[in-house]
Write an enzyme that holds these catalytic residues in place. Structure first.
Site, PDB file in Angstrom:
ATOM      1  N   TYR A   1     -61.254 -39.443  95.562  1.00 14.85           N
ATOM      2  CA  TYR A   1     -62.394 -40.001  96.427  1.00 14.85           C
ATOM      3  C   TYR A   1     -62.564 -41.588  96.032  1.00 14.85           C
ATOM      4  O   TYR A   1     -62.778 -41.860  94.681  1.00 14.85           O
ATOM      5  CB  TYR A   1     -63.586 -39.158  96.266  1.00 14.85           C
ATOM      6  CG  TYR A   1     -64.589 -39.657  97.074  1.00 14.85           C
ATOM      7  CD1 TYR A   1     -65.808 -40.092  96.807  1.00 14.85           C
ATOM      8  CD2 TYR A   1     -64.688 -39.505  98.567  1.00 14.85           C
ATOM      9  CE1 TYR A   1     -67.133 -40.633  97.201  1.00 14.85           C
ATOM     10  CE2 TYR A   1     -65.618 -39.949  99.408  1.00 14.85           C
ATOM     11  CZ  TYR A   1     -66.870 -40.568  98.759  1.00 14.85           C
ATOM     12  OH  TYR A   1     -68.034 -41.015  99.543  1.00 14.85           O
TER      13      TYR A   1
ATOM     14  N   ASP B   1     -59.772 -47.365  90.415  1.00 12.52           N
ATOM     15  CA  ASP B   1     -60.864 -47.222  90.637  1.00 12.52           C
ATOM     16  C   ASP B   1     -61.740 -46.446  89.616  1.00 12.52           C
ATOM     17  O   ASP B   1     -61.607 -45.373  89.397  1.00 12.52           O
ATOM     18  CB  ASP B   1     -61.000 -46.366  92.036  1.00 12.52           C
ATOM     19  CG  ASP B   1     -62.384 -45.869  92.479  1.00 12.52           C
ATOM     20  OD1 ASP B   1     -62.442 -45.392  93.663  1.00 12.52           O
ATOM     21  OD2 ASP B   1     -63.099 -46.393  91.868  1.00 12.52           O
TER      22      ASP B   1
ATOM     23  N   LYS C   1     -71.926 -47.205  89.641  1.00 10.55           N
ATOM     24  CA  LYS C   1     -72.780 -46.362  89.145  1.00 10.55           C
ATOM     25  C   LYS C   1     -73.176 -46.917  87.673  1.00 10.55           C
ATOM     26  O   LYS C   1     -74.241 -47.503  87.700  1.00 10.55           O
ATOM     27  CB  LYS C   1     -71.820 -44.959  88.561  1.00 10.55           C
ATOM     28  CG  LYS C   1     -71.320 -44.509  89.770  1.00 10.55           C
ATOM     29  CD  LYS C   1     -70.438 -43.074  89.497  1.00 10.55           C
ATOM     30  CE  LYS C   1     -69.853 -42.635  90.761  1.00 10.55           C
ATOM     31  NZ  LYS C   1     -70.649 -41.441  91.642  1.00 10.55           N
TER      32      LYS C   1
HETATM   33  P1  KE4 Z   1     -70.449 -44.775  96.101  1.00  7.54           P
HETATM   34  O1  KE4 Z   1     -70.268 -45.580  97.429  1.00  7.54           O
HETATM   35  O2  KE4 Z   1     -70.959 -43.247  96.339  1.00  7.54           O
HETATM   36  O3  KE4 Z   1     -71.438 -45.750  95.231  1.00  7.54           O
HETATM   37  O4  KE4 Z   1     -69.145 -44.805  95.365  1.00  7.54           O
HETATM   38  C1  KE4 Z   1     -68.123 -44.299  95.896  1.00  7.54           C
HETATM   39  C2  KE4 Z   1     -67.166 -43.710  94.889  1.00  7.54           C
HETATM   40  C3  KE4 Z   1     -66.131 -44.552  94.595  1.00  7.54           C
HETATM   41  N1  KE4 Z   1     -64.990 -44.236  93.946  1.00  7.54           N
HETATM   42  C4  KE4 Z   1     -65.182 -43.191  93.019  1.00  7.54           C
HETATM   43  C5  KE4 Z   1     -64.241 -42.654  91.861  1.00  7.54           C
HETATM   44  C6  KE4 Z   1     -66.228 -42.323  92.983  1.00  7.54           C
HETATM   45  O5  KE4 Z   1     -66.611 -41.246  92.230  1.00  7.54           O
HETATM   46  C7  KE4 Z   1     -67.450 -42.812  93.998  1.00  7.54           C
HETATM   47  C8  KE4 Z   1     -68.675 -41.795  94.296  1.00  7.54           C
HETATM   48  N2  KE4 Z   1     -68.512 -40.628  93.424  1.00  7.54           N
HETATM   49  C9  KE4 Z   1     -69.335 -39.525  94.410  1.00  7.54           C
HETATM   50  C10 KE4 Z   1     -69.394 -38.306  93.401  1.00  7.54           C
HETATM   51  N3  KE4 Z   1     -68.139 -37.814  93.291  1.00  7.54           N
HETATM   52  C11 KE4 Z   1     -70.796 -39.894  94.888  1.00  7.54           C
HETATM   53  C12 KE4 Z   1     -71.657 -38.986  95.125  1.00  7.54           C
HETATM   54  C13 KE4 Z   1     -72.026 -38.969  96.345  1.00  7.54           C
HETATM   55  O6  KE4 Z   1     -71.283 -38.734  97.296  1.00  7.54           O
HETATM   56  O7  KE4 Z   1     -73.303 -38.542  96.844  1.00  7.54           O
END
Ligand code: KE4
Length: 428
Positions: free
Chosen positions: A144, A239, A267
């Site tokens: 993801y 990523d 994060k």
């Molecule tokens: P955000 O747009 O949610 O800040 O980041 C996206 C993203 C990009 N790359 C990786 C490897 C990530 O894990 C994420 C976001 N992680 C999820 C948790 N698995 C965010 C939680 C959510 O969607 O509320």
């Protein structure tokens, strides 16, 4: 455990916010319960609106590596706020955090700040396309990278949790440009490259997959991607939104000794405030507007409060011995849970990289999306709810990662293992 107030607040929220949440995986939908409304956090604990306390292994999905309400972070944000929240103009704080990221992450010579991981990956892909003049990208099923159209193809995390790895609303013309390989399978990558020779701009990969549960890279996988990309003129994007500053101060690329062409972050570098970043070799990054033609922008990019929280957090975690101590805590809790499962005669497959860990409800090894997706999610849901009832707050999905923080105590770890022993016996 009483959840009345959270349930009332959830009903209220659902009237105003789609699904009652501002991010789907928070809705507890896949575990068949109403989400808890959190009132406050402190160190390793969070407290809900019904007064229940929990040992927190979500940590805002990774950012809270130093624990909730760390005084250094509070002071930094409070102090910065007294000078102003946002100007839409350059501030010294942005250069300071950029310098810390450049010093820490081997692949990054220049970095652009944004406000989310999604913005970081979306922009990194645009830059890779602009730099190479190629349109196609390769991602891995179960990984993801946020919710940009190009990346909502066989995605992990919430998309996998809700069974919409290919979301409605993503035009077929866009999805067609995203090719999907299997994590830990170099052959699947080589096959796609052979079928799309000269057309692939980048390969984007989570160097430690954290969005199908925690799936470490197999020996040779990352090295193989590096070699393939070098030979084919493809941009290799790590990523590290989740693994960056999590598995090591320099991220997975430091841990495994592989240097990508670009890296995305988020994060932890915001210390809990909205942040993302993408960086890489100078020759690539200088193609970005206004120094180059690839456009990317953001009103709150490099926001002073987020920068201050990120700087304070990195100053805490860069201290000698921080990651060794954190990994030791991660090992104790992950192995303790795995032993509890074995002692209850319950089959789980346990994985861990540093302070990221996962209990897969699977009899066999989990090393990619096909094997992760075979997990017994119904059993996981029972375990999740039983652990919640014991005051242990895990991610409400089998396809997520658990995080331990520097604030977790020996007592927290012992309580977590004891709760797991009780819960595995309950569901066995
Ligand atoms: P955000 O747009 O949610 O800040 O980041 C996206 C993203 C990009 N790359 C990786 C490897 C990530 O894990 C994420 C976001 N992680 C999820 C948790 N698995 C965010 C939680 C959510 O969607 O509320």
């Amino acid at each position: 455990m009483n959840h009345e107030r959270s349930s009332f607040l959830f009903q209220q929220a659902k009237a105003a916010i789609p699904g009652g949440v501002n991010s789907p995986v928070r809705a507890f939908k896949s575990v068949g319960a109403d989400p808890l409304f959190i009132k406050k956090g402190s160190g390793s604990h969070i407290y809900d609106e019904d007064g229940n306390s929990f040992i927190d292994y979500v940590g805002s999905w990774g950012p809270m590596i130093a624990g909730h309400c760390h005084l250094d972070v509070i002071r930094a944000v409070q102090e910065t706020m007294t000078s102003g929240a946002s100007f839409g103009a350059p501030t010294v704080l942005e250069t300071t955090l950029a310098g810390m990221v450049i010093d820490a992450v081997p692949s990054i010579e220049m970095v652009r700040m944004v406000s989310s991981g999604t913005e970081a990956t979306m922009s990194a892909i645009r830059l890779a396309r602009g730099y190479t003049g190629r349109d196609k990208i390769i991602k891995f099923s179960g990984c993801y990278h946020g919710h940009a159209d190009s990346l909502l193809v066989k995605a992990g995390s919430g998309a996998a949790t809700f069974g919409v790895p290919d979301s409605p609303g993503v035009p077929a013309e866009v999805a067609r440009l995203t090719l999907t390989a299997e994590y830990n399978s170099l052959d699947s990558v080589r096959k796609l490259i052979a079928e799309n020779s000269g057309a692939i701009a980048c390969i984007i990969v989570e160097p430690v997959a954290g969005n199908m549960g925690t799936v470490p890279p197999r020996e040779g996988f990352l090295e193989g991607l590096r070699e393939i990309c070098t030979n084919e003129g493809i941009i290799l994007i790590f990523d590290e939104v989740m693994s960056g500053f999590r598995v090591a101060y320099g991220g997975a690329q430091e841990l495994y000794g592989i240097t990508p062409d670009m890296t995305t972050l988020g994060k932890i570098i915001g210390g809990g405030l909205p942040v993302g970043a993408f960086g890489g070799r100078r020759e690539i990054m200088e193609k970005l507007s206004p120094s180059g033609g690839v456009y990317q922008a953001g009103t709150l990019s490099g926001n002073p409060l987020a920068m201050a929280a990120g700087i304070a957090t990195l100053n805490i975690i860069k201290q000698p011995g921080f990651y060794e101590a954190l990994a030791e805590k991660g090992q104790r809790v992950a192995e303790g849970i795995a032993k509890a499962a074995r002692d209850a005669g319950y089959p789980i497959y346990s994985t861990r990289v540093g302070s990221m860990f996962c209990a897969f409800f699977s009899k066999g090894e989990v090393f990619d999306w096909p094997t992760a997706s075979q997990c017994d999610t119904a059993a996981f849901s029972k375990y999740f709810l039983a652990m919640l009832n014991e005051g242990i707050y895990l991610a409400p999905s089998q396809f997520e990662t658990a995080f331990i923080s520097a604030a977790h105590s020996e007592d927290d770890i012992e309580k977590t293992i004891a709760a797991a022993a009780k819960c595995f016996k309950l569901i066995a």
